[in-house]
Design an enzyme around this catalytic site. Sequence first.
Site, short mmCIF file in Angstrom:
data_model
loop_
_atom_site.label_atom_id
_atom_site.label_comp_id
_atom_site.label_asym_id
_atom_site.label_seq_id
_atom_site.Cartn_x
_atom_site.Cartn_y
_atom_site.Cartn_z
N HIS A 92 0.82 -1.20 0.07
CA HIS A 92 -0.05 -0.01 0.02
C HIS A 92 1.01 1.25 -0.08
CE1 HIS A 92 -3.69 2.49 0.47
NE2 HIS A 92 -2.87 3.16 1.34
N ASP A 171 -14.80 3.64 7.42
CA ASP A 171 -13.74 4.36 6.82
C ASP A 171 -14.00 5.09 5.60
OD1 ASP A 171 -10.77 5.31 6.35
OD2 ASP A 171 -10.99 4.24 4.63
N ARG A 178 -13.31 13.50 6.06
CA ARG A 178 -12.27 14.06 6.17
C ARG A 178 -11.78 14.97 5.08
NH1 ARG A 178 -8.80 9.46 7.04
NH2 ARG A 178 -6.88 10.85 6.89
N SER A 193 -7.19 4.76 9.16
CA SER A 193 -7.77 4.35 7.75
C SER A 193 -7.38 3.29 6.81
CB SER A 193 -7.83 5.55 7.03
OG SER A 193 -8.15 5.93 5.43
N LYS A 197 -8.38 -0.96 6.49
CA LYS A 197 -8.80 -1.87 5.17
C LYS A 197 -7.84 -2.83 5.06
CE LYS A 197 -8.76 2.58 3.37
NZ LYS A 197 -8.76 3.70 2.65
N1 URA Z 1 -5.13 6.77 2.19
C1 URA Z 1 -6.24 6.21 2.64
O1 URA Z 1 -6.58 5.02 2.38
N2 URA Z 1 -6.70 6.82 4.06
C2 URA Z 1 -6.05 8.14 4.35
O2 URA Z 1 -6.29 8.72 5.28
C3 URA Z 1 -5.21 8.67 3.61
C4 URA Z 1 -4.56 7.94 2.46
#
Ligand code: URA
Length: 433
Positions: A92, A171, A178, A193, A197
């Site tokens: 990621h 999220d 946000r 966040s 995931k």
């Molecule tokens: N990527 C995400 O999935 N969440 C965030 O808060 C920032 C970048």
Amino acid sequence: MTSAGNAVEPFDAVDVIRTKRDRQLLSDAQIDWVIDAYTRGVVAEEQMSALAMAIFLNGMTRTEIARWTAAMINSGQRMDFSGLGRRTADKHSTGGVGDKITLPLAPLVAVFGVAVPQLSGRGLGHTGGTLDKLESIPGWRASLSNDEIMAQLRDVGAVICAAGTGLAPADKKLYALRDTTATVDCVPLIASSIMSKKIAEGTDSLVLDVKVGSGAFMKSLDSARELARTMVDLGTDAGVNTVALLTDMSTPLGLTAGNALEVRESVEVLAGGGPSDVVELTLALAEEMLTAAGRPEADPAAALADGRAMDVWRAMIRAQGGDPDAPLPVAPHTETVSAERDGVLSRVDALQVGVAAWRLGAGRARSGDPVQATAGVEVHAKPGDRVSKGQPLLTLHTETPERFGRALEALDGAIEIGDASPEVSSIVLERIE
Ligand code: URA
């Protein structure tokens, strides 16, 4: 006590907000409730925005972040790849300009029998989204059912697709909120966040690419270190073998920013060529993923050079309805930015190039907006390169030429040409485990 419909709620959102506003610790029960009640629509958007701002201003302890992350995971389903009988590895990135690494990386790692489930997102703001890039391939489909994901992992070994709506729905809501309340760039909220995931996705191992520099959320090495440390600890505590690389995002990655342009560059890497920084980062992340998945002896450079990674790429694109041989779309309008003097290129600013690509149509201002497959910026020289007056440095691409003006404004001051060679660091700045 607040009541919504017939249900009696154990907390009042105002009390939870007040707790964080007054710099007190949120209790486990408060966190569990506020995330669950927000997902159910009992905590209103304006209440969650106040709480997000209180967290932005006053922070959270590691214990609070871990509980917040767990509550977001529990807001939805968890995926389970244990039936595959193969190790899984995922990567990621915290997001950057020209960051197309997932495209060559997923098939490259799959060459070695490690399953790569890359559940990805779309771009918002100046950073591009992996799904938007792949959708520039004619016929390619981002949405797959869980059964299709499993079948593709079994047959091809790699899948890049949209994360289903069932994964960490808290999220999804909170990230959109946000984005409109200036509470994105906050370590506890970014870490929870991303990791909610990734943990819900159920991968065995995870390599985080934490970007540092003007084009990243984290502008300084210290803040990137803090984000990486927080995410690695969250992953490790959840039983996911997690490491992070801190990587440079002061200048765009590779030579392209924009959807089809980045697919073209990724295919060049898969064909054994491509820009050296993209190849270097792809290999560094592949080595980390393969080591984490128990294949430290694997040689990913050989798999790029001999076409094995390209074979998996082609199978992966075909499995999702795409035609790997179809020509990629090309923008009908271009504009060039040239060097104003002779010298050595000392800066090509990632954020400014990202904003220009976005304004040309490569990105979206609001979620759900369409993007142009062909829009973006091609970079013809990198910091450290000698350039001559009049030499093209950037080509801007778009389907809507009225966008050139605002894109050129975004690039004002983005390029610096000096007399001495700048210090050009390696793309990987640090490793955190
Ligand atoms: N990527 C995400 O999935 N969440 C965030 O808060 C920032 C970048």
